[in-house]
Design a protein around this motif. Structure first.
Motif, short mmCIF file in Angstrom:
data_model
loop_
_atom_site.label_atom_id
_atom_site.label_comp_id
_atom_site.label_asym_id
_atom_site.label_seq_id
_atom_site.Cartn_x
_atom_site.Cartn_y
_atom_site.Cartn_z
N ASP A 187 -5.28 8.77 9.63
CA ASP A 187 -5.57 9.58 11.39
C ASP A 187 -6.02 8.44 11.94
O ASP A 187 -6.46 8.41 13.57
CB ASP A 187 -6.33 10.85 11.18
N SER A 188 -6.76 6.56 11.63
CA SER A 188 -8.15 6.33 12.14
C SER A 188 -7.01 4.90 12.39
O SER A 188 -5.82 4.13 12.17
CB SER A 188 -9.13 5.61 11.43
N VAL A 189 -7.24 4.40 14.43
CA VAL A 189 -7.09 2.65 14.27
C VAL A 189 -6.93 2.56 13.39
O VAL A 189 -5.38 1.66 13.42
CB VAL A 189 -7.72 2.62 15.93
N GLN A 190 -7.78 1.84 12.00
CA GLN A 190 -7.54 0.77 11.20
C GLN A 190 -7.24 1.54 10.23
O GLN A 190 -7.85 2.20 9.85
CB GLN A 190 -9.05 0.38 10.94
N HIS A 191 -5.88 1.73 9.42
CA HIS A 191 -5.43 2.04 8.29
C HIS A 191 -6.30 2.41 7.31
O HIS A 191 -6.80 0.38 7.18
CB HIS A 191 -4.34 2.39 8.35
N SER A 192 -6.68 3.31 6.48
CA SER A 192 -7.57 2.52 5.28
C SER A 192 -6.96 3.43 3.92
O SER A 192 -6.39 4.63 4.22
CB SER A 192 -9.10 3.41 5.25
N ALA A 193 -7.18 2.98 3.09
CA ALA A 193 -6.84 3.96 1.54
C ALA A 193 -8.02 3.45 0.50
O ALA A 193 -8.76 2.94 0.61
CB ALA A 193 -5.79 2.42 0.80
N SER A 194 -7.91 4.67 0.04
CA SER A 194 -8.25 4.98 -1.11
C SER A 194 -7.44 5.31 -2.00
O SER A 194 -6.68 5.97 -2.28
CB SER A 194 -9.62 6.39 -1.00
N ILE A 195 -8.39 5.35 -3.49
CA ILE A 195 -7.98 5.32 -5.01
C ILE A 195 -8.07 7.21 -5.35
O ILE A 195 -8.84 7.87 -4.63
CB ILE A 195 -8.42 5.06 -5.81
N THR A 196 -6.81 7.18 -5.98
CA THR A 196 -6.65 8.62 -6.16
C THR A 196 -7.47 8.84 -7.23
O THR A 196 -7.79 7.96 -8.45
CB THR A 196 -5.14 9.31 -6.23
N PRO A 197 -6.90 10.09 -8.45
CA PRO A 197 -7.78 10.04 -9.44
C PRO A 197 -6.42 9.31 -10.40
O PRO A 197 -6.77 8.74 -12.06
CB PRO A 197 -7.77 11.55 -9.87
N GLU A 198 -5.59 10.20 -10.08
CA GLU A 198 -4.59 8.65 -10.60
C GLU A 198 -3.96 7.24 -11.30
O GLU A 198 -3.87 6.73 -11.79
CB GLU A 198 -2.75 9.48 -10.45
N GLY A 199 -4.59 6.98 -9.86
CA GLY A 199 -5.29 5.47 -9.74
C GLY A 199 -6.20 5.14 -10.80
O GLY A 199 -5.70 4.05 -10.82
N TYR A 250 0.63 -1.54 0.14
CA TYR A 250 -0.12 -0.11 0.33
C TYR A 250 1.04 1.27 0.06
O TYR A 250 0.46 2.14 -0.48
CB TYR A 250 -0.88 -0.13 0.78
N GLU A 251 2.08 1.14 0.58
CA GLU A 251 3.00 2.49 0.66
C GLU A 251 3.66 2.36 -1.03
O GLU A 251 3.61 3.75 -0.87
CB GLU A 251 3.94 1.97 2.18
N GLU A 252 3.68 0.79 -1.43
CA GLU A 252 4.48 1.55 -3.14
C GLU A 252 3.95 1.95 -4.02
O GLU A 252 3.65 3.25 -4.24
CB GLU A 252 4.69 0.04 -2.91
N LEU A 253 1.96 1.61 -3.19
CA LEU A 253 1.21 3.00 -4.42
C LEU A 253 1.23 3.82 -3.82
O LEU A 253 0.44 5.30 -4.89
CB LEU A 253 -0.32 1.66 -4.21
#
Length: 64
Positions: free
Chosen positions: A43-55, A29-32
């Motif tokens: 910022d939350s206890v369980q880190h989450s990811a969301s896709i960007t326009p570039e993604g 995820y850090e690579e992406l």
């Protein structure tokens, strides 16, 4: 990370709107995020990811 692995993770994140980062997957995820394809919410206890326009653009190119 290989193109197919990137595609797979981005598709999962895109479908889920926000994807919880599973244990052991932080590096991927850090690579992406470093590529600009996702944004990690730390910022939350369980880190989450969301896709960007570039993604989304990258996914469109792969599915082209």
């Amino acid at each position: 990370m290989e193109k197919e692995a990137i595609k797979s993770l981005l598709e999962i994140i895109d479908q889920q709107v926000s994807s919880s980062i599973l244990g052991g997957m932080e590096e991927e995820y850090e690579e992406l995020e470093s590529l600009g394809y996702i944004k990690i919410d730390r910022d939350s206890v369980q880190h989450s990811a969301s896709i960007t326009p570039e993604g989304l653009h990258y996914l469109d190119m792969l599915n082209g």
